[in-house]
Design a protein around this motif. Structure first.
Motif, mmCIF file in Angstrom:
data_model
loop_
_atom_site.group_PDB
_atom_site.id
_atom_site.type_symbol
_atom_site.label_atom_id
_atom_site.label_comp_id
_atom_site.label_asym_id
_atom_site.label_seq_id
_atom_site.Cartn_x
_atom_site.Cartn_y
_atom_site.Cartn_z
ATOM 1 N N GLU A 1 51.493 22.855 -9.343
ATOM 2 C CA GLU A 1 52.424 21.587 -10.294
ATOM 3 C C GLU A 1 52.871 22.659 -11.214
ATOM 4 O OE1 GLU A 1 53.045 18.749 -11.732
ATOM 5 O OE2 GLU A 1 51.746 18.611 -10.667
ATOM 6 N N GLU A 2 53.552 23.000 -12.222
ATOM 7 C CA GLU A 2 54.552 23.371 -12.812
ATOM 8 C C GLU A 2 53.930 22.660 -13.860
ATOM 9 O OE1 GLU A 2 58.741 23.566 -11.567
ATOM 10 O OE2 GLU A 2 58.373 25.281 -11.413
ATOM 11 N N VAL A 3 54.243 23.711 -14.826
ATOM 12 C CA VAL A 3 53.103 22.757 -16.219
ATOM 13 C C VAL A 3 53.772 24.077 -17.217
ATOM 14 C CG1 VAL A 3 50.797 21.612 -15.099
ATOM 15 C CG2 VAL A 3 51.163 24.255 -16.009
ATOM 16 N N VAL A 4 53.821 23.427 -18.596
ATOM 17 C CA VAL A 4 53.811 23.601 -19.154
ATOM 18 C C VAL A 4 52.804 23.418 -21.399
ATOM 19 C CG1 VAL A 4 55.514 23.423 -21.614
ATOM 20 C CG2 VAL A 4 56.408 23.482 -19.391
ATOM 21 N N ARG A 5 52.636 24.575 -21.343
ATOM 22 C CA ARG A 5 51.430 24.372 -22.759
ATOM 23 C C ARG A 5 51.907 23.531 -23.343
ATOM 24 N NH1 ARG A 5 47.217 27.476 -23.919
ATOM 25 N NH2 ARG A 5 47.360 29.192 -23.157
ATOM 26 N N TYR A 6 50.853 22.327 -23.422
ATOM 27 C CA TYR A 6 51.215 21.092 -24.535
ATOM 28 C C TYR A 6 51.019 20.994 -26.206
ATOM 29 C CZ TYR A 6 52.051 15.939 -26.002
ATOM 30 O OH TYR A 6 52.248 15.534 -27.342
ATOM 31 N N ARG A 7 51.806 22.029 -26.888
ATOM 32 C CA ARG A 7 51.650 22.398 -28.132
ATOM 33 C C ARG A 7 51.296 21.245 -28.856
ATOM 34 N NH1 ARG A 7 56.347 25.718 -31.269
ATOM 35 N NH2 ARG A 7 56.724 23.013 -31.030
ATOM 36 N N HIS A 8 51.147 20.446 -28.861
ATOM 37 C CA HIS A 8 50.759 19.226 -29.580
ATOM 38 C C HIS A 8 49.886 18.159 -29.368
ATOM 39 C CE1 HIS A 8 54.087 20.236 -32.185
ATOM 40 N NE2 HIS A 8 54.981 19.976 -30.811
ATOM 41 N N ALA A 9 48.741 19.043 -28.477
ATOM 42 C CA ALA A 9 47.530 18.106 -27.708
ATOM 43 C C ALA A 9 47.512 17.673 -28.433
ATOM 44 C CB ALA A 9 47.153 19.569 -26.568
ATOM 45 N N GLN A 10 46.688 16.442 -28.443
ATOM 46 C CA GLN A 10 45.876 15.418 -29.469
ATOM 47 C C GLN A 10 44.099 15.702 -28.784
ATOM 48 O OE1 GLN A 10 46.136 13.640 -31.963
ATOM 49 N NE2 GLN A 10 48.208 14.869 -32.109
ATOM 50 N N GLU A 11 43.056 15.564 -29.223
ATOM 51 C CA GLU A 11 42.037 15.294 -28.566
ATOM 52 C C GLU A 11 41.861 14.372 -27.562
ATOM 53 O OE1 GLU A 11 39.126 16.933 -29.630
ATOM 54 O OE2 GLU A 11 40.483 18.289 -31.274
ATOM 55 N N TRP A 12 42.600 14.106 -26.761
ATOM 56 C CA TRP A 12 42.671 13.320 -25.675
ATOM 57 C C TRP A 12 43.904 13.460 -24.954
ATOM 58 C CZ3 TRP A 12 43.903 10.965 -30.253
ATOM 59 C CH2 TRP A 12 45.171 10.580 -30.344
ATOM 60 N N ASP A 13 44.405 14.921 -24.921
ATOM 61 C CA ASP A 13 45.039 14.716 -24.210
ATOM 62 C C ASP A 13 44.967 16.383 -23.673
ATOM 63 O OD1 ASP A 13 47.554 13.368 -24.953
ATOM 64 O OD2 ASP A 13 47.926 14.491 -26.437
#
Length: 84
Positions: free
Chosen positions: A37-49
């Protein structure tokens, strides 16, 4: 965790040890596949992300796209909203 780190950890376990992933909402499931899977770090992740998100979730992907290996459980597709 990298593949090398995972292998090192798995090698410390008895061979008959079950390896599981989190279930859809509670509990644990068997692993059914390992997918690229190609992924990107999600800088604005919430607690549930998740800390990483699939590349296709971004209209203009940030730099730093990573090729990852995702361990998917029996109901893991439900976490992502897929039908399959």
């Amino acid at each position: 965790m990298t593949a090398e780190e995972l292998i090192t950890q798995l090698q410390k376990l008895p061979p008959e040890t079950p390896v599981l992933v989190e279930g859809y909402e509670t509990g644990f499931d068997d692993i059914v596949e390992l997918i690229p899977e190609e992924v990107v770090r999600y800088r604005h992740a919430q607690e549930w992300d998740g800390e990483y998100q699939a590349l296709d979730r971004f209209s203009n992907p940030e730099t730093g796209v990573l090729q990852a290996a995702v361990i998917r459980g029996r109901r893991g597709h439900r976490r992502q909203g897929d039908e399959g």
